[in-house]
Each structure stands twice: as structure tokens, then as C-alpha cells.
Design a protein around this motif. Structure first.
Motif, mmCIF file in Angstrom:
data_model
loop_
_atom_site.group_PDB
_atom_site.id
_atom_site.type_symbol
_atom_site.label_atom_id
_atom_site.label_comp_id
_atom_site.label_asym_id
_atom_site.label_seq_id
_atom_site.Cartn_x
_atom_site.Cartn_y
_atom_site.Cartn_z
ATOM 1 N N CYS A 1 -10.660 -5.920 -36.190
ATOM 2 C CA CYS A 1 -10.669 -7.223 -35.520
ATOM 3 C C CYS A 1 -11.879 -7.302 -34.601
ATOM 4 C CB CYS A 1 -9.390 -7.411 -34.711
ATOM 5 S SG CYS A 1 -9.412 -8.923 -33.723
ATOM 6 N N ASN B 1 -10.358 -8.339 -30.810
ATOM 7 C CA ASN B 1 -9.746 -7.079 -30.368
ATOM 8 C C ASN B 1 -9.411 -7.045 -28.876
ATOM 9 O OD1 ASN B 1 -8.745 -4.717 -31.329
ATOM 10 N ND2 ASN B 1 -10.616 -3.532 -31.009
ATOM 11 N N CYS C 1 -6.650 -9.075 -27.416
ATOM 12 C CA CYS C 1 -5.315 -9.577 -27.064
ATOM 13 C C CYS C 1 -4.470 -8.441 -26.500
ATOM 14 C CB CYS C 1 -4.626 -10.178 -28.290
ATOM 15 S SG CYS C 1 -5.595 -11.486 -29.077
ATOM 16 N N PHE D 1 -1.340 -8.071 -26.092
ATOM 17 C CA PHE D 1 -0.084 -7.739 -26.777
ATOM 18 C C PHE D 1 -0.319 -7.008 -28.099
ATOM 19 C CE2 PHE D 1 -1.506 -11.846 -28.261
ATOM 20 C CZ PHE D 1 -1.414 -11.714 -29.629
ATOM 21 N N CYS D 2 -1.603 -6.877 -28.513
ATOM 22 C CA CYS D 2 -1.865 -6.430 -29.883
ATOM 23 C C CYS D 2 -2.406 -4.987 -29.938
ATOM 24 C CB CYS D 2 -2.799 -7.422 -30.569
ATOM 25 S SG CYS D 2 -3.239 -6.961 -32.244
ATOM 26 N N TYR E 1 -5.220 -2.918 -34.606
ATOM 27 C CA TYR E 1 -6.210 -2.282 -35.488
ATOM 28 C C TYR E 1 -6.674 -0.937 -34.945
ATOM 29 C CZ TYR E 1 -6.034 -6.179 -38.660
ATOM 30 O OH TYR E 1 -5.587 -7.089 -39.587
ATOM 31 N N ALA F 1 -8.426 -8.896 -39.884
ATOM 32 C CA ALA F 1 -7.846 -9.840 -38.927
ATOM 33 C C ALA F 1 -8.420 -11.256 -39.002
ATOM 34 C CB ALA F 1 -8.015 -9.308 -37.509
ATOM 35 N N ARG G 1 -8.497 -16.768 -37.193
ATOM 36 C CA ARG G 1 -8.303 -17.027 -35.753
ATOM 37 C C ARG G 1 -8.606 -18.499 -35.479
ATOM 38 N NH1 ARG G 1 -11.113 -14.732 -31.541
ATOM 39 N NH2 ARG G 1 -9.218 -14.993 -30.331
ATOM 40 N N LYS H 1 -5.809 -14.295 -25.456
ATOM 41 C CA LYS H 1 -5.789 -14.650 -26.885
ATOM 42 C C LYS H 1 -7.075 -15.354 -27.313
ATOM 43 C CE LYS H 1 -4.191 -15.342 -31.001
ATOM 44 N NZ LYS H 1 -4.093 -14.277 -31.998
#
Ligand code: SF4
Length: 309
Positions: free
Chosen positions: A30, A33, A35, A37-38, A41, A79, A110, A150
Motif C-alpha cells: 500500500c 500505508n 491508516c 487501524f490497518c 501489508y 491495495a 482508494r 484515512k
């Protein structure tokens, strides 16, 4: 230079709904890269973003064709495959459609990438054969989106979705229960319902925030949100809280929406699915039936639902 690969390169993640699709990798990891909460990757072993060349990707498509690939649905990853470049994406989509029978071409995308492309480029994507995009809406609440970095606003989502629909590209949103934490859950859900009511996506796919550790399945870094949890700036939602979030979301959606809502991931505590205008009452009844179980039964259920991607 022509790629020498003997097998197509794999994607890191694909949506459950694309389990029968041929998977084509345009980018790795991504580019955004950020976020909170994520972090998926890096966690899954792809910390660095890179673009593949058109020659590498079309070589993979040739390999799929030579192997007698049977599916007529195709999925592009990782992503945000449009990061390969608009012209490159279109060239690959056109090539794909000349060598394989394609009924549906779907891609992750996105909002911010599509929003920067604007309406005409989105029409070009549709003309090249892109039929559907899977987009992380996550939340319709500006505060929640900002907190998690985000990189999109509700206004960008609303504008971009209108361009996609005008171009004839189906829109599939992911919504993440628990993203507002315990302090902001109500805004998170109310604003998410507002954006869905306004944009009328074709699909809403429900997920639950997954707080993984570095040793959960892979050795990559833990979920970045743990930093906020330790700092006291994010309090995770309770399991029952996420069920109540889903209930509130369903209640707040307009009763005339043709949107298909699905909980098509194993980490949902309650699995409901249906078209909002036809099936909302049945979905609410299924949630209420679950909530009518004893506290002990509900807790037992929460313990047994695993989490993963
Ligand atoms: S949610 Fe999507 S855009 Fe954000 S870091 Fe994860 S893969 Fe990248």
C-alpha cells in the motif's frame, strides 16, 4: 524487458467475494500505508510499496490464459492498483479484455486516488472495462476518518461515488464496526449511515476492527492502533457494542435503498445479508434474536468468533 516468471505473482489480500476470480497484481503493498487501524501489508510481509511494469503484469495475464484460466471475473490488487498510473491501468485492462473473456473486472481503489483522477478519467476507466471497485469507506464520520489518518473526507467519498455511478462502475464499500472506539461509536455509525444514504452504493460489506498482535499469524508489526490504546486515546469497542453498531446502522439506512449489505467476513459476530429495501426487517430480527440469547450464551459466542483477514 519481458518478465521471465513461470507463475503469476500472487496478491496479498483479496475480498472473499472474489474467491472465484483470477487475481492480477498491479502493485505491491500500500502506497498510503498510514491508516492507524490497518498496517496490514507490513504485517503480512509487504512493508514497501512498489509498482509492477505493464510488461510484467501482461506476462502474468498471458500465464493465466496459457494455464486455461476458467473464471470470467478478474480482480486487481494490491491495495490501490491505480497507483500503477492511469495509462498503465487502462493499458492492462484493455489487454486483459482482448486475451480473456471478462464478464467483470473489479479492483481495490482508494477514494483519494479516484478523487484526484476526477470524473473524466473515471469514465476512461469504465471504457477500458473496469466494472466494479472495492473501496474502504470505513466510516462516514470526518472525525473518525481523520483520527485514523484515512486520507479521505465524506465529501470526497460522496463526489467520487457519484462519478463512479455516472460512469457505470459498481461501488462496493467496506464499513468497519468499532472504528469509532467506545467514545465515538455513535457518531461513527450515524455519519456512516448518512454517507451510505447519500451515495447509495451497490454493496456495503461489514467488517469488524481487527486488533492483531505481531505474533497473531505473522511476524510483521502489530496493529498501529495499539499505540493509541496504550496512550489512552482510543478505547476499543466491546463485542456487544459492535453488534449494536450494526443494528443502529441498519436502523438508520433509508428504507428505499437497493444496496446489498453483507457481513461476508468470518470476523463478524453476527452474519446478516440482504437488500436494504427488501430485507432490513429480517436482518434486524436476526440481530435481535441473537441479542435475546442469555448474556452467558452471547459471551460464549464472542469468544468463539475468531479474527483474521
Ligand atoms: S486501509 Fe487501505 S489505504 Fe489504509 S493503510 Fe490499509 S491498505 Fe492502505
Amino acid at each position: 524487458m519481458k518478465s521471465k516468471r513461470k507463475t503469476p505473482e500472487s496478491l496479498i489480500i483479496r475480498p472473499p467475494s472474489e474467491h472465484r476470480s483470477l487475481l492480477v497484481r498491479l502493485t505491491r503493498g500500500c502506497r498510503w500505508n498510514r491508516c492507524k487501524f490497518c498496517g496490514l501489508y507490513p504485517h503480512l510481509g509487504e512493508p514497501v510499496f512498489s509498482r509492477r511494469t505493464v510488461a510484467e503484469v501482461t506476462h502474468d495475464i498471458d500465464l493465466l490464459r496459457e494455464r486455461g484460466a476458467r473464471s470470467d471475473t478478474i480482480f486487481f490488487g494490491d491495495a490501490d492498483p491505480l497507483q500503477i498510473g492511469l495509462d498503465e491501468f487502462i493499458e492492462i485492462a484493455r489487454y486483459l479484455r482482448t486475451v480473456l473473456p471478462v464478464r467483470r473486472l473489479t479492483s481495490y481503489a482508494r477514494i483519494s486516488t479516484l478523487w484526484k483522477l476526477k470524473k473524466d478519467a473515471i469514465k476512461d476507466l469504465a471504457a477500458a472495462g473496469l466494472n466494479r471497485v472495492h473501496i474502504g469507506l470505513e466510516s462516514g464520520d470526518d472525525g473518525t476518518l481523520n483520527f485514523h489518518r484515512k486520507g479521505q473526507s465524506p465529501k470526497m467519498v460522496i463526489d467520487t461515488t457519484a462519478w463512479l455511478k455516472e460512469a457505470g462502475i459498481e461501488v462496493s464499500f467496506y464499513v468497519l464496526l468499532g472504528l469509532g472506539g467506545r467514545d465515538n461509536w455513535h457518531n461513527h455509525i450515524m455519519e456512516t449511515a448518512r454517507v451510505i444514504n447519500e451515495t447509495k452504493p451497490d454493496f456495503v460489506r461489514i467488517r469488524r476492527l481487527w486488533l492483531y498482535r505481531s505474533d497473531t499469524f505473522f511476524e510483521g508489526p502489530e496493529n498501529p492502533l495499539f499505540k493509541e490504546i496504550r496512550a489512552g486515546t482510543f478505547t476499543p469497542q466491546t463485542p456487544e457494542g459492535t453488534v449494536l453498531e450494526l443494528r443502529l446502522l441498519l436502523e438508520e439506512l433509508d428504507s428505499n435503498l437497493s444496496t446489498m449489505l453483507v457481513c461476508d467476513h468470518q470476523n463478524n459476530y453476527v452474519h446478516v445479508a440482504g437488500v436494504i429495501k427488501d430485507d432490513r426487517q429480517d436482518m434486524l430480527a436476526a440481530i435481535d434474536e441473537f441479542l435475546s440469547l442469555t448474556e452467558e450464551e452471547r459471551e460464549k459466542h464472542y469468544q468463539t468468533v475468531g479474527s483474521g483477514i
